[in-house]
Design a protein around this motif. Structure first.
Motif, PDB file in Angstrom:
ATOM      1  N   PHE A   1       0.880  -1.166   0.000  1.00  0.00           N
ATOM      2  CA  PHE A   1       0.000   0.000   0.000  1.00  0.00           C
ATOM      3  C   PHE A   1       0.915   1.213   0.000  1.00  0.00           C
ATOM      4  CE2 PHE A   1      -2.003  -3.333   2.563  1.00  0.00           C
ATOM      5  CZ  PHE A   1      -3.122  -3.574   1.788  1.00  0.00           C
ATOM      6  N   SER A   2       0.504   2.288  -0.680  1.00  0.00           N
ATOM      7  CA  SER A   2       1.399   3.436  -0.747  1.00  0.00           C
ATOM      8  C   SER A   2       0.637   4.743  -0.850  1.00  0.00           C
ATOM      9  CB  SER A   2       2.343   3.298  -1.944  1.00  0.00           C
ATOM     10  OG  SER A   2       1.621   3.366  -3.152  1.00  0.00           O
ATOM     11  N   THR A   3       1.388   5.802  -0.618  1.00  0.00           N
ATOM     12  CA  THR A   3       0.902   7.159  -0.828  1.00  0.00           C
ATOM     13  C   THR A   3       2.082   8.013  -1.254  1.00  0.00           C
ATOM     14  OG1 THR A   3      -0.407   8.965   0.118  1.00  0.00           O
ATOM     15  CG2 THR A   3       1.232   7.955   1.566  1.00  0.00           C
ATOM     16  N   THR A   4       1.785   9.087  -1.947  1.00  0.00           N
ATOM     17  CA  THR A   4       2.821  10.024  -2.374  1.00  0.00           C
ATOM     18  C   THR A   4       2.544  11.372  -1.725  1.00  0.00           C
ATOM     19  OG1 THR A   4       3.127   8.841  -4.450  1.00  0.00           O
ATOM     20  CG2 THR A   4       3.917  11.118  -4.362  1.00  0.00           C
ATOM     21  N   ILE A   5       3.593  11.957  -1.172  1.00  0.00           N
ATOM     22  CA  ILE A   5       3.487  13.221  -0.443  1.00  0.00           C
ATOM     23  C   ILE A   5       4.290  14.275  -1.189  1.00  0.00           C
ATOM     24  CG2 ILE A   5       3.982  14.366   1.753  1.00  0.00           C
ATOM     25  CD1 ILE A   5       3.794  11.432   2.961  1.00  0.00           C
ATOM     26  N   LYS A   6       3.660  15.403  -1.448  1.00  0.00           N
ATOM     27  CA  LYS A   6       4.312  16.496  -2.172  1.00  0.00           C
ATOM     28  C   LYS A   6       4.620  17.647  -1.213  1.00  0.00           C
ATOM     29  CE  LYS A   6       2.026  15.421  -6.537  1.00  0.00           C
ATOM     30  NZ  LYS A   6       3.132  14.882  -7.253  1.00  0.00           N
TER      31      LYS A   6
ATOM     32  N   ASP B   1      10.222  13.944  -9.288  1.00  0.00           N
ATOM     33  CA  ASP B   1       9.607  15.266  -9.145  1.00  0.00           C
ATOM     34  C   ASP B   1       9.753  15.839  -7.733  1.00  0.00           C
ATOM     35  OD1 ASP B   1       7.829  13.749  -7.675  1.00  0.00           O
ATOM     36  OD2 ASP B   1       6.053  14.323  -8.836  1.00  0.00           O
ATOM     37  N   GLU B   2      10.619  15.215  -6.925  1.00  0.00           N
ATOM     38  CA  GLU B   2      10.914  15.623  -5.546  1.00  0.00           C
ATOM     39  C   GLU B   2       9.815  15.231  -4.548  1.00  0.00           C
ATOM     40  OE1 GLU B   2      14.013  17.044  -4.669  1.00  0.00           O
ATOM     41  OE2 GLU B   2      14.448  16.607  -6.761  1.00  0.00           O
ATOM     42  N   SER B   3       8.734  14.614  -5.024  1.00  0.00           N
ATOM     43  CA  SER B   3       7.730  14.116  -4.083  1.00  0.00           C
ATOM     44  C   SER B   3       8.304  12.882  -3.384  1.00  0.00           C
ATOM     45  CB  SER B   3       6.423  13.784  -4.809  1.00  0.00           C
ATOM     46  OG  SER B   3       6.629  12.745  -5.750  1.00  0.00           O
ATOM     47  N   ILE B   4       7.667  12.495  -2.298  1.00  0.00           N
ATOM     48  CA  ILE B   4       8.144  11.366  -1.499  1.00  0.00           C
ATOM     49  C   ILE B   4       7.054  10.290  -1.507  1.00  0.00           C
ATOM     50  CG2 ILE B   4       9.019  10.614   0.745  1.00  0.00           C
ATOM     51  CD1 ILE B   4      10.712  12.856  -0.559  1.00  0.00           C
TER      52      ILE B   4
END
Length: 131
Positions: free
Chosen positions: A5-10, A89-92
């Motif tokens: 499971f994942s999420t991307t944080i900007k 894109d520098e997001s994590i």
């Protein structure tokens, strides 16, 4: 079958996200037993540059104990891995293992309930990070 499971944080730094991940893990009863810094390891061992990427070995002692009682070799699948990686894109991106996918390979019905409970906790961690 998807195994994570994942999420991307900007708009947050790698270190800030890592701190948030550790706090979210603690909130769900997990501690971090190991921290593998892939970027540093690849630089040191292979002399190659790699993006910021860390693997946290998270453990909830209560569930680990229950799992080991049900299947003594399940330690091969422990701890629960959590990755934190910086994207182009520098997001994590933060991803956690799906324990149902990993423990499903063991084919021990005594692990099913434990895997479901741990899965719920890990999903909540991802949900906490989305907010």
């Amino acid at each position: 079958m998807k195994y994570y499971f994942s999420t991307t944080i900007k708009n947050e730094s790698f270190d800030t996200v890592k701190e948030k991940v550790i706090l979210a893990l603690k909130k769900e009863g997990f501690g971090v037993l190991t921290n593998i810094n892939i970027k540093q390891t690849f630089k040191k061992k292979l002399d190659v540059d790699f993006k910021p990427y860390e693997i946290l070995g998270a453990c909830n002692p209560d569930f680990a104990y229950k799992a080991l009682q049900a299947e003594d070799k399940i330690g091969i699948m422990l701890p629960c891995n959590v990755i934190i990686e910086q994207d182009e894109d520098e997001s994590i991106t933060v991803a956690v293992v799906d324990p149902i996918a990993s423990m499903g390979a063991v084919e021990n019905p005594n692990l099913e309930g434990i895997a479901q409970e741990v899965q719920q906790k890990l999903k909540r961690i991802i949900d906490l990070l989305k907010n």
